[in-house]
Design a protein around this motif. Structure first.
Motif, short mmCIF file in Angstrom:
data_model
loop_
_atom_site.label_atom_id
_atom_site.label_comp_id
_atom_site.label_asym_id
_atom_site.label_seq_id
_atom_site.Cartn_x
_atom_site.Cartn_y
_atom_site.Cartn_z
N LEU A 1 38.68 -42.60 10.03
CA LEU A 1 39.20 -42.54 8.68
C LEU A 1 38.46 -41.53 7.70
CD1 LEU A 1 40.65 -43.77 6.34
CD2 LEU A 1 39.01 -45.48 5.95
N ALA A 2 39.10 -40.74 7.02
CA ALA A 2 38.30 -39.68 6.26
C ALA A 2 38.78 -39.81 4.83
CB ALA A 2 38.93 -38.36 6.82
N VAL A 3 37.69 -40.21 3.93
CA VAL A 3 38.00 -40.45 2.75
C VAL A 3 37.56 -39.36 1.60
CG1 VAL A 3 37.58 -42.20 0.78
CG2 VAL A 3 37.87 -42.92 3.15
N ASP B 1 38.77 -37.18 -2.09
CA ASP B 1 39.66 -36.87 -3.07
C ASP B 1 40.00 -35.28 -3.30
OD1 ASP B 1 37.09 -36.14 -4.27
OD2 ASP B 1 37.67 -36.82 -6.44
N GLU B 2 39.52 -34.44 -2.40
CA GLU B 2 39.76 -33.05 -2.38
C GLU B 2 40.76 -32.58 -1.47
OE1 GLU B 2 36.47 -30.16 -3.19
OE2 GLU B 2 35.02 -31.70 -3.29
N PRO B 3 42.08 -32.38 -1.88
CA PRO B 3 43.14 -32.31 -0.85
C PRO B 3 43.20 -31.23 0.33
CG PRO B 3 43.98 -32.53 -2.99
CD PRO B 3 42.57 -32.27 -2.92
N ASP B 4 42.12 -29.95 -0.09
CA ASP B 4 42.17 -28.90 0.64
C ASP B 4 41.07 -29.15 1.81
OD1 ASP B 4 44.01 -27.55 -0.75
OD2 ASP B 4 42.49 -26.36 -1.65
N ILE B 5 39.89 -29.85 1.32
CA ILE B 5 38.99 -30.35 2.35
C ILE B 5 39.63 -31.18 3.21
CG2 ILE B 5 36.88 -31.53 2.71
CD1 ILE B 5 35.75 -30.17 0.02
N GLN B 6 40.33 -32.32 2.56
CA GLN B 6 40.91 -33.33 3.37
C GLN B 6 41.87 -32.77 4.87
OE1 GLN B 6 40.13 -36.33 4.57
NE2 GLN B 6 40.75 -37.60 2.72
N THR C 1 43.70 -40.73 6.46
CA THR C 1 43.19 -40.13 5.35
C THR C 1 43.48 -41.20 3.86
OG1 THR C 1 45.01 -38.76 4.53
CG2 THR C 1 43.27 -37.82 6.16
N ALA C 2 42.37 -41.01 3.10
CA ALA C 2 42.42 -41.72 1.63
C ALA C 2 41.89 -41.10 0.99
CB ALA C 2 41.78 -43.11 1.80
N ALA C 3 42.18 -41.04 -0.38
CA ALA C 3 41.83 -40.06 -1.60
C ALA C 3 40.97 -40.81 -2.42
CB ALA C 3 43.16 -39.39 -2.45
N CYS C 4 40.75 -42.32 -2.41
CA CYS C 4 40.06 -43.10 -3.14
C CYS C 4 39.51 -44.27 -2.33
CB CYS C 4 40.74 -43.35 -4.38
SG CYS C 4 42.10 -44.33 -4.42
N ALA C 5 38.67 -44.91 -2.94
CA ALA C 5 38.09 -46.15 -2.49
C ALA C 5 39.11 -47.24 -2.14
CB ALA C 5 36.67 -46.76 -3.29
N LEU D 1 32.95 -40.37 4.77
CA LEU D 1 33.11 -40.60 3.19
C LEU D 1 32.51 -39.49 2.53
CD1 LEU D 1 31.85 -44.52 2.91
CD2 LEU D 1 34.18 -43.69 3.29
N ASP D 2 33.27 -39.21 1.32
CA ASP D 2 32.70 -38.40 0.33
C ASP D 2 31.97 -39.14 -0.56
OD1 ASP D 2 32.49 -36.15 -1.43
OD2 ASP D 2 34.32 -36.46 -2.09
N VAL D 3 31.08 -38.73 -1.19
CA VAL D 3 30.06 -39.30 -2.23
C VAL D 3 30.86 -39.55 -3.71
CG1 VAL D 3 27.88 -39.81 -3.32
CG2 VAL D 3 28.03 -38.86 -1.08
#
Length: 225
Positions: free
Chosen positions: A8-10, A12-17, A33-37, A54-56
């Motif tokens: 699971l990759a979280v 909110d930056e679409p390009d990085i995701q 993938t998820a863009a938020c918590a 997890l992105d911070v």
């Protein structure tokens, strides 16, 4: 790999995701993938994951807050990916329940190696890693590593059985192109071998090519590449 691991990759930056997902899936992983918590927590309630990225900086909760919530749902390894490179942030992430912390920008090779290292660690018997103190514990024996020795070990851990050149190790661990790469790597390999003393396997020198880490069968579990 003989097993498809689900990640699971979280972020909110679409390009990085998109980039991370494409690369990890090319390595044989299944990636949600998820863009938020809130999206991440919904997925975690409905699915089981082998590793969580997890992105911070997320739009609803911080990655550290999300990590604490995730820990109530799963013991799967958590890998922070963040542009926040302050030591305090790294410590906060590890104290919140994270298992590793990578600062952006990072190479996709390093990302895959760190993910694989976490999967391998979950399959090990009698082995644990303390990232904040750079301590390996093998069957009750504590092995304290210097920072570069620790980073070098993690990279080798994520690439078991593969010959890696001194240049690759220098680029991925030291993030530099200094001309003394081969000598610097050789010195640190020697120190790492001495400290490990065969406890986790062997680091072979492949003449004219580089180095290869061969995990010991008595320590490692059933995960295979």
């Amino acid at each position: 790999m003989t097993t498809t691991y689900r990640l699971l990759a979280v972020d909110d930056e679409p390009d990085i995701q998109r980039t991370n997902k494409k690369y990890l899936e090319s390595r044989g992983y299944r990636v949600d993938t998820a863009a938020c918590a809130s999206e991440a927590l919904e997925l975690l309630h409905d699915n089981s994951y082998d590793c969580i990225l997890l992105d911070v900086l997320l739009p609803d909760l911080s990655g550290f807050e999300l990590c604490a919530a995730v820990r109530a749902l799963t013991s799967a390894p958590i890998l922070f990916l963040s542009c926040m490179d302050d030591e305090g942030n790294k410590v906060e992430g590890l104290m919140a329940g994270g298992d590793d912390y990578i600062t952006k920008p990072y190479s996709l090779k390093e990302l895959a190696a760190r993910v694989y290292a976490q999967l391998r660690r979950n399959a090990m018997k009698g082995f644990s890693i303390d990232h904040s103190q750079q301590i390996l514990t093998v069957n009750g024996r504590a092995i304290l590593l210097a920072q570069k020795e620790f980073d070098l070990f993690l990279y080798l851990l994520g690439n078991p059985g593969r010959v890696v050149t001194a240049g690759e190790l220098y680029q991925e661990v030291w993030h530099s192109g200094k001309p003394d790469a081969a000598n610097t790597v050789a010195v640190h390999i020697t120190r790492l071998r001495h400290k490990l003393d065969g406890a986790l396997g062997s680091i072979e020198t492949v003449r004219g090519e580089g180095y290869r880490f061969l995990p010991g069968a008595d320590v490692w579990g059933g995960v295979r590449r």
